[in-house]
Design an enzyme around this catalytic site. Sequence first.
Site, PDB file in Angstrom:
ATOM      1  N   SER A  18    -122.620  46.067 -10.891  1.00 42.96           N
ATOM      2  CA  SER A  18    -122.380  45.666 -12.084  1.00 42.96           C
ATOM      3  C   SER A  18    -120.946  45.064 -12.004  1.00 42.96           C
ATOM      4  CB  SER A  18    -122.267  46.931 -13.361  1.00 42.96           C
ATOM      5  OG  SER A  18    -121.536  46.374 -14.416  1.00 42.96           O
ATOM      6  N   GLY A  19    -120.665  43.697 -12.438  1.00 46.54           N
ATOM      7  CA  GLY A  19    -119.593  43.282 -12.185  1.00 46.54           C
ATOM      8  C   GLY A  19    -118.521  43.851 -13.250  1.00 46.54           C
ATOM      9  N   SER A  20    -118.920  43.994 -14.589  1.00 49.62           N
ATOM     10  CA  SER A  20    -117.840  44.577 -15.430  1.00 49.62           C
ATOM     11  C   SER A  20    -117.493  45.796 -15.221  1.00 49.62           C
ATOM     12  CB  SER A  20    -118.683  44.472 -16.983  1.00 49.62           C
ATOM     13  OG  SER A  20    -119.637  45.596 -16.997  1.00 49.62           O
ATOM     14  N   CYS A  79    -121.345  39.850 -18.434  1.00 50.57           N
ATOM     15  CA  CYS A  79    -122.214  40.257 -17.522  1.00 50.57           C
ATOM     16  C   CYS A  79    -121.841  39.480 -16.116  1.00 50.57           C
ATOM     17  CB  CYS A  79    -123.691  40.066 -17.758  1.00 50.57           C
ATOM     18  SG  CYS A  79    -124.578  40.755 -16.459  1.00 50.57           S
ATOM     19  N   GLY A  80    -121.388  40.361 -15.313  1.00 53.94           N
ATOM     20  CA  GLY A  80    -120.602  39.909 -13.784  1.00 53.94           C
ATOM     21  C   GLY A  80    -121.793  39.649 -13.089  1.00 53.94           C
TER      22      GLY A  80
END
Length: 339
Positions: A91-93, A252-253
């Site tokens: 997950s990017g975030s 959303c990364g």
Amino acid sequence: MQWNKKISVLGVHAEGEIGRVITAGVLDIPGRSMMDKMNYINTVDDSIRRFALFEPRGFSQMTVNLLLPATQPEADVGFIPMQPDCAHALSGSNSMCVTTALLETGMIPMQEPHTEVVLDTPAGLVTATAHCENGKCKSVSLTMVPSFVEALDQQIEVEGLGKLTVDIAYGGCYFALVDANALGLKLRPSEARTLVELGTRIKQAAAAQISVQHPLYPSLNKIEYAIFTGNYEGELRSTNIIYPGRVDRSPCGAGSSARLAVMYARHQIAMNEPVKIKSTIDGRFICEVVAETTVGDKQAIIPRIEGRAWIYSMEEYGVDPSDPFPLGYTLSDTWGPEI
């Protein structure tokens, strides 16, 4: 107070999306790689996920990130994002949340003006560059894992919508990308419930009708999310729909990485051309393609995603031996009908 289990947790959010970080109470998870550890949580013992996420200690509108010793020598630390359905590969975030937590608490020394942290994730290594000033991470730039298009303009049959065209792309997990403009949606807060209802149906249809398989990771073999993409008067917006039925508060990364792969394949963006992508609540990421590469036989890109994260709480979760809900509980009023 007589607790027989305790974990320490930092409350963190990235552009509005909650990504709590477990900082103490878990030593490690069995497995030689972070992918092995993720699979162990998902197939053998998910008690830490339930303990941290289920009520009364948690709730469905968040992710909890598990910090672990790195399994690769190049990495500083490992982490696995755990969500209401299962543990996920990337997950990017949450990479932004983890980096901010590591540096602002001193778990990894902060160097100004820039500190580099290499994160070991089930999807591969992510290099985070934190832009630091006066002891604060002002922003975090992520060099993400290779991302690629699986298929463009795929038609699926969706209940209540009929035939719908989607793109399928990988950005750390697989997404079905949906053109919000084609559905008359503007990705605003007032549409959140509609987006959840439509996105859930679209994701289920795409997962049932389209097969995917990552060339390197056997476990990454399903479409996990539907993400709505929009372009309104030159302003890019994205809304990812997350189990059990909610809107991602950030852009959303991983989804932005997948979107960059699609845009690059369609020649809508050039190398090193930064674009701003906003979320439903106006959280923003600055995104760009920084390199081309391959994944197996697939042409791929290296995305860079920059955003901001903030620590908002320090907590300890525990369980009294007499507590009848040591691993928590879920109810369909907030956790949806599929629990």
